[in-house]
Design an enzyme around this catalytic site. Structure first.
Site, PDB file in Angstrom:
ATOM      1  CB  SER A 123      -0.943  -0.041   1.206  1.00  0.00           C
ATOM      2  OG  SER A 123      -1.902   0.971   1.159  1.00  0.00           O
TER       3      SER A 123
ATOM      4  CG  ASP B  17       7.978   4.648 -11.023  1.00  0.00           C
ATOM      5  OD1 ASP B  17       8.621   3.600 -11.225  1.00  0.00           O
ATOM      6  OD2 ASP B  17       6.737   4.688 -11.033  1.00  0.00           O
TER       7      ASP B  17
ATOM      8  CE  LYS C 226      -4.862  -2.247   0.354  1.00  0.00           C
ATOM      9  NZ  LYS C 226      -4.968  -0.802   0.098  1.00  0.00           N
TER      10      LYS C 226
END
Length: 579
Positions: free
Chosen positions: A308, A319, A333
């Site tokens: 999460s 990223d 998740k």
């Protein structure tokens, strides 16, 4: 400019002009009308069904639990994260969101031999620790209510209550032969409940070679400020590289995740986007504060229980090419939940959207919609196979994939726990609790121990524990024995057993259950487990985390990487740019 873009988009979608769009709108409206009619129909059926059950069922129905069961059954068909909270469970939701509850601040466990709940670990600075409760105290009563023979859930619910309320806790403290207190004694403690906030930042500190370390175990309100404060403190102490530990962190607040990323990433950077069915569920979160440091080398530790908000944090830093992610693949998740108030002080937590990290990928591992359409229940093992995932790219051009969690840049698997270690340390199993009892006796005989990072059992201590395990008659279920028995069954079924009987007998002899041998074989892991439990009793969570880092394979690799700047930079370099 926006109007021109919208006009161009409409022309591309509807090349035959406004007439096509006008024809489509009534179809959309018709679909919506049909859906609402179907909803009304099903609600009418449900209402009629319950009315008839209430009228004709042989026993009188209790409306609240019956309806709660119906609601929870409906939600189970959606996903594991959409949950209903009846009035008596709303505090559970509040604790999940804030990390706070009112109680004494102690971990309790069921002692299978004593058939009682005992204190396992008081939290630092909390009422239990301040009152003097210790590991091993057997809970006998709370005020006038007897707790003997009760389960953990029952005792735990009685220990909690409204902040400011006071109760008398009666315990039996085990004695230790050869000490000033050789026999068990009953003790009473007057304890006042107060709001307990579980420590989201149980430990941070400097490691050798100017490496800082921060451990975060949950994303509750205010945790980003704590991480920022810890990072600034470590920089002042001379940290030149940082390890941020998100292993086994189940997540929490999305906004806190954004603010934590912001510590190492400049302002106005997109960290995560939510996309749902309704417009209100769509939202873009960007960094909003001045960062603390955008260049210090950073390694984020993750594992299969990193989920999460932890995946938003680690995934966004990956990223944006701001950190090297190290460990094992995360949980996966990629869903966002929002709590909503319902009538009569009830609540529901609803999955409203998927989230997408900066590269544009969603890392959700299980397609619950497909599971529903297939008529089955989703399991953690029903993950998206790598062959069906899509390629995305980090800001610098590195290849990453969606579906199935965050794949670390550097995969390092920790050693798995041996079966005997699990059975010696697990709670509530039908075992002798020999490890727990040894630790309680050790603590009684050693009111003081060395510093957390220096404490170790002596050879004499280990031999005493080893002999106690053997003398106790401790047994456990080795995995190899189960698998061998399954192999024998298969061989008999297929007709191979008789001709290979000698080989099977020889293998069975080698796999024969031998506790003493298994204790010696897995001594290092078992001894470390005991040492960390004893350290936690003296120095709480901070001490046990600090001590565990010394033998942490993933931590060692993270430190090695931070000390190798060329290798660190090469990992963050796109494949096309690597020499």
């Amino acid at each position: 400019m926006m109007k021109r873009i919208w006009t161009t988009a409409v022309r591309r979608l509807f090349p035959f002009g406004p007439l096509c769009l006008m024809l489509l709108l009534p179809l959309t409206a018709q679909c919506q009308t049909n859906h609402q009619l179907e909803v009304g129909k099903q609600l009418d059926i449900f209402n009629s069904l319950y009315s008839n059950l209430d009228l004709f069922y042989v026993d009188t129905l209790a409306p609240a639990p019956t309806m709660t069961a119906a609601i929870k059954g409906m939600l189970r068909s959606l996903d594991p994260y959409t949950e209903y909270y009846p009035e008596e469970e709303t505090k559970k939701l509040e604790m999940m969101l804030t990390g706070k509850y009112a109680g004494i601040g102690a971990l309790v466990k069921y002692h299978s031999r004593l058939k009682n709940v005992v204190i396992d670990e008081p939290y630092e600075g909390m009422p239990a620790a301040e009152a003097g409760l210790k590991k091993g105290d057997v809970i006998l009563s709370i005020d006038d209510s007897v707790m003997t023979g009760k389960q953990v859930s029952y005792v735990s619910s009685r220990l909690r209550g409204d902040p400011g309320t006071t109760f008398v806790l009666k315990v039996r403290r085990p004695g230790a032969p050869g000490t000033a207190q050789p026999k068990d004694r009953e003790m009473k403690f007057k304890i006042t409940r107060r709001n307990i906030k579980l420590p989201e930042l149980p430990y941070y500190g400097m490691r050798p070679d100017s490496i800082g370390y921060i451990n975060l175990n949950q994303f509750t309100e205010g945790c980003a400020k704590e991480v920022r404060r810890a990072f600034i403190d470590l920089k002042k102490q001379g940290a030149k590289g940082m390890v941020f530990d998100l292993r086994s962190n189940g997540g929490g607040s999305e906004m806190e995740a954004v603010d934590i990323v912001n510590i190492w990433v400049p302002q106005e950077q997109v960290v995560v986007q939510n996309k749902g069915k309704v417009r209100q569920a769509n939202r873009t979160y960007t960094t909003r504060l001045e960062p603390v440091d955008t260049v210090m080398p950073l390694v984020v530790l993750v594992n299969g229980e990193t989920a999460s908000a932890s995946e938003i944090t680690s995934g966004a830093l990956q990223d944006l090419d701001r950190a090297v992610v190290l460990g094992t693949r995360t949980y996966g998740k990629g869903l966002v939940q929002v709590p909503l108030d319902l009538p009569y002080n009830t609540n529901v937590k609803i999955t409203t959207s998927h989230y997408y990290i900066p590269s544009g990928r969603c890392i959700q591992a299980i397609n619950y919609k497909k599971q529903r359409e297939d008529g089955g229940e989703a399991h953690y093992t029903d993950r998206v196979p790598d062959s069906l995932t899509n390629v995305f790219h980090t800001r610098g051009g590195r290849e990453v994939r969606d579906g199935g969690g965050i794949k670390p840049d550097v995969e390092v698997k920790n050693d798995t726990m041996a079966n005997i270690t699990y059975y010696l340390s697990a709670s509530g199993l039908d075992s002798t609790e020999v490890m727990f009892d040894y630790e309680v006796d050790y603590l009684a005989r050693h009111p003081q121990i060395a510093a957390a990072r220096d404490f170790h059992l002596t050879e004499q201590d280990w031999q005493e524990f080893r002999q106690r395990v053997i003398d106790s008659g401790f047994t456990y279920d080795p995995v190899s024995k189960k698998q061998f028995q399954e192999l024998v069954k298969t061989a008999k079924f297929e007709g191979y057993y008789d001709e290979a009987r000698d080989a099977f007998d020889a293998l069975e002899q080698k796999l024969r259950h031998d506790v003493a041998r298994d204790l010696d074989k897995h001594r290092d892991a078992i001894q470390q487990t005991i040492e960390l439990d004893i350290i936690a009793a003296h120095y709480y969570q901070a001490g046990s985390i600090e001590a565990a880092l010394a033998d942490d394979k993933q931590m060692r690799e993270a430190v090695r990487l931070l000390k190798s700047p060329d290798e660190y930079r090469n990992i963050l370099r796109p494949a096309a740019a690597k020499p």
